[in-house]
Design an enzyme around this catalytic site. Sequence first.
Site, PDB file in Angstrom:
ATOM      1  CB  CYS A 270      -0.927   0.002   1.214  1.00 28.24           C
ATOM      2  SG  CYS A 270      -2.185  -1.268   1.105  1.00 28.24           S
TER       3      CYS A 270
HETATM    4  N1  NAD Z   1      -2.685  -6.353   1.457  1.00 28.24           N
HETATM    5  C1  NAD Z   1      -3.127  -5.268   2.058  1.00 28.24           C
HETATM    6  O1  NAD Z   1      -2.728  -4.972   3.180  1.00 28.24           O
HETATM    7  C2  NAD Z   1      -4.144  -4.356   1.412  1.00 28.24           C
HETATM    8  C3  NAD Z   1      -4.852  -3.472   2.236  1.00 28.24           C
HETATM    9  C4  NAD Z   1      -5.788  -2.638   1.666  1.00 28.24           C
HETATM   10  C5  NAD Z   1      -5.995  -2.668   0.285  1.00 28.24           C
HETATM   11  N2  NAD Z   1      -5.275  -3.512  -0.502  1.00 28.24           N
HETATM   12  C6  NAD Z   1      -5.564  -3.490  -1.936  1.00 28.24           C
HETATM   13  O2  NAD Z   1      -6.423  -4.585  -2.247  1.00 28.24           O
HETATM   14  C7  NAD Z   1      -6.106  -5.126  -3.531  1.00 28.24           C
HETATM   15  C8  NAD Z   1      -5.764  -6.599  -3.394  1.00 28.24           C
HETATM   16  O3  NAD Z   1      -4.608  -6.715  -2.585  1.00 28.24           O
HETATM   17  P1  NAD Z   1      -4.170  -8.066  -1.892  1.00 28.24           P
HETATM   18  O4  NAD Z   1      -3.140  -7.720  -0.908  1.00 28.24           O
HETATM   19  O5  NAD Z   1      -5.342  -8.861  -1.456  1.00 28.24           O
HETATM   20  O6  NAD Z   1      -3.486  -8.802  -3.163  1.00 28.24           O
HETATM   21  P2  NAD Z   1      -3.057 -10.342  -3.263  1.00 28.24           P
HETATM   22  O7  NAD Z   1      -1.964 -10.390  -4.263  1.00 28.24           O
HETATM   23  O8  NAD Z   1      -2.842 -10.910  -1.906  1.00 28.24           O
HETATM   24  O9  NAD Z   1      -4.357 -11.037  -3.859  1.00 28.24           O
HETATM   25  C9  NAD Z   1      -4.862 -10.763  -5.115  1.00 28.24           C
HETATM   26  C10 NAD Z   1      -5.391 -12.048  -5.726  1.00 28.24           C
HETATM   27  O10 NAD Z   1      -5.999 -11.749  -6.982  1.00 28.24           O
HETATM   28  C11 NAD Z   1      -5.749 -12.823  -7.865  1.00 28.24           C
HETATM   29  N3  NAD Z   1      -5.963 -12.352  -9.228  1.00 28.24           N
HETATM   30  C12 NAD Z   1      -5.179 -11.563  -9.988  1.00 28.24           C
HETATM   31  N4  NAD Z   1      -5.772 -11.318 -11.172  1.00 28.24           N
HETATM   32  C13 NAD Z   1      -6.958 -11.953 -11.160  1.00 28.24           C
HETATM   33  C14 NAD Z   1      -8.013 -12.068 -12.086  1.00 28.24           C
HETATM   34  N5  NAD Z   1      -7.980 -11.452 -13.271  1.00 28.24           N
HETATM   35  N6  NAD Z   1      -9.063 -12.830 -11.742  1.00 28.24           N
HETATM   36  C15 NAD Z   1      -9.125 -13.455 -10.545  1.00 28.24           C
HETATM   37  N7  NAD Z   1      -8.158 -13.367  -9.627  1.00 28.24           N
HETATM   38  C16 NAD Z   1      -7.085 -12.630  -9.931  1.00 28.24           C
HETATM   39  C17 NAD Z   1      -4.331 -13.232  -7.531  1.00 28.24           C
HETATM   40  O11 NAD Z   1      -4.084 -14.561  -7.957  1.00 28.24           O
HETATM   41  C18 NAD Z   1      -4.323 -13.086  -6.008  1.00 28.24           C
HETATM   42  O12 NAD Z   1      -4.675 -14.284  -5.362  1.00 28.24           O
HETATM   43  C19 NAD Z   1      -4.975  -4.247  -4.062  1.00 28.24           C
HETATM   44  O13 NAD Z   1      -5.529  -3.215  -4.822  1.00 28.24           O
HETATM   45  C20 NAD Z   1      -4.345  -3.676  -2.810  1.00 28.24           C
HETATM   46  O14 NAD Z   1      -3.708  -2.452  -3.054  1.00 28.24           O
HETATM   47  C21 NAD Z   1      -4.381  -4.372   0.037  1.00 28.24           C
END
Ligand code: NAD
Length: 430
Positions: A270
């Site tokens: 983030c």
């Molecule tokens: N990790 C954090 O602390 C956090 C906190 C707040 C917001 N976010 C935001 O949330 C979003 C997700 O982050 P995250 O940490 O969960 O990511 P992550 O990488 O842990 O998970 C994302 C998942 O999406 C899957 N994916 C990718 N493309 C895809 C598609 N086309 N169809 C289906 N699945 C698909 C990936 O395989 C993965 O499992 C990002 O925008 C991030 O900035 C993350």
Amino acid sequence: MKLAEKIKKKKIRSAVIGLGYVGLPLVTELAEAGVEVVGIDLDKRKVDSINNKKSYIQDVPTERLKGLVSRGMISATTCYSALRNVDTVNICVPTPLRKTKEPDISYIVKSAEQIAKYIRKGQLIILESTTYPGTTDEVLLPMFEAKGLKVGKDFYLAFSPERVDPGNPIYNTKNIPRVVGGITPACTEAAVALYGLAIDNVFPVSSTRVAESVKLLENTFRSVNIGLVNELALMCDKMNIDVWEVIDAAKTKPFGFMAFYPGPGLGGHCIPIDPFYLAWKARLFGFEARFIELAGQINRAMPEYVVSRVSDALNEKGKSVKGSKILVLGVAYKKDVSDCRESPAFEIMQFLNAKGAQVSYYDPYVAKAEGNGVKMKRTKLTRQTLKKNDCVVLVTAHSNFNYEFIVKNAKLIFDTRDAVKVKNSKVVKL
Ligand SMILES: NC(=O)c1ccc[n+]([C@@H]2O[C@H](COP(=O)([O-])OP(=O)(O)OC[C@H]3O[C@@H](n4cnc5c(N)ncnc54)[C@H](O)[C@@H]3O)[C@@H](O)[C@H]2O)c1
């Protein structure tokens, strides 16, 4: 029946796309609230793991997942056709930066293309991935309206930023208030109803752009304040003032001050990334986001600064970095988690390697470290390991580190977190 009413009565089925740190906890909360959820992810290992009732996310204990999968409340698939049978869809896919620091929303676009294939009347789609203001109404809306459906009438579209802090023992997906902004009031109403089932507090705002900007403000606020204290740390070092003591004393003020701490550099998904989504969008309007750029510059320089201070500390002991054995403690991007994304530890290890040090690492949560040209297995944290290293660099201060043991056995410690609370000539602080 109106969609919002159907949601309140839990007469719906939901889908969550992207089953990572954000998606899987959301799936679990919705299922626990009594909604049947199908998780969709392109990563077959994650899908199989869920269907085999095994969690891979620290914040979702396997025990919790097991019951919900066994009762048929949660299932997972790699196949988007599951969207045919759902009323709501939450998108939780990654939003990284390109090497040029430009937003990469290709994961959002790919999942939206699939949603557009299956979209039908009465569905609610909510984007949760962090992104620049305008993504929902400029990018997603036209993709769905191209199917001949009218937003707010035939289908509903909203943005709600995920604010989860993985590993946080107090705040989680359920008790972190949710901000929600729809394209139309009916969209907001439907999205508020959905989160209302599973989340303690929901805060509606007037548009998707406001909701998108909220998350970027929150993370920019952190990046800028961390940049400020990092700069203060550099100043204090020149003036021989203990920056940590300054911050601890300043935070006794009960108003108008919030403590942020210096460190070895930003990490995680983030703070190093999100502010640049905002800066990029502002640039399209001819506006240069100066605070964001400056904080980014200061924060990005921290790993190299740490290496220069380690080099000075070794120099004091009559040693050079070249040929020294250096043990990095903690490579995850923050304490008590295994997530290494964007961790500054890798850059630090890479710089030390480039200067000819023999680098090893220990992290109780990370068995293999891979990133920034570094690829190694962790060593054991024993008395011998500590004794044979010329310097220990504490990058991530996991709660279960035994600092007494580390100080007793290490020759020299460079502490980037003010975690080693021992005053000792062997301990040098950032
Ligand atoms: N990790 C954090 O602390 C956090 C906190 C707040 C917001 N976010 C935001 O949330 C979003 C997700 O982050 P995250 O940490 O969960 O990511 P992550 O990488 O842990 O998970 C994302 C998942 O999406 C899957 N994916 C990718 N493309 C895809 C598609 N086309 N169809 C289906 N699945 C698909 C990936 O395989 C993965 O499992 C990002 O925008 C991030 O900035 C993350």
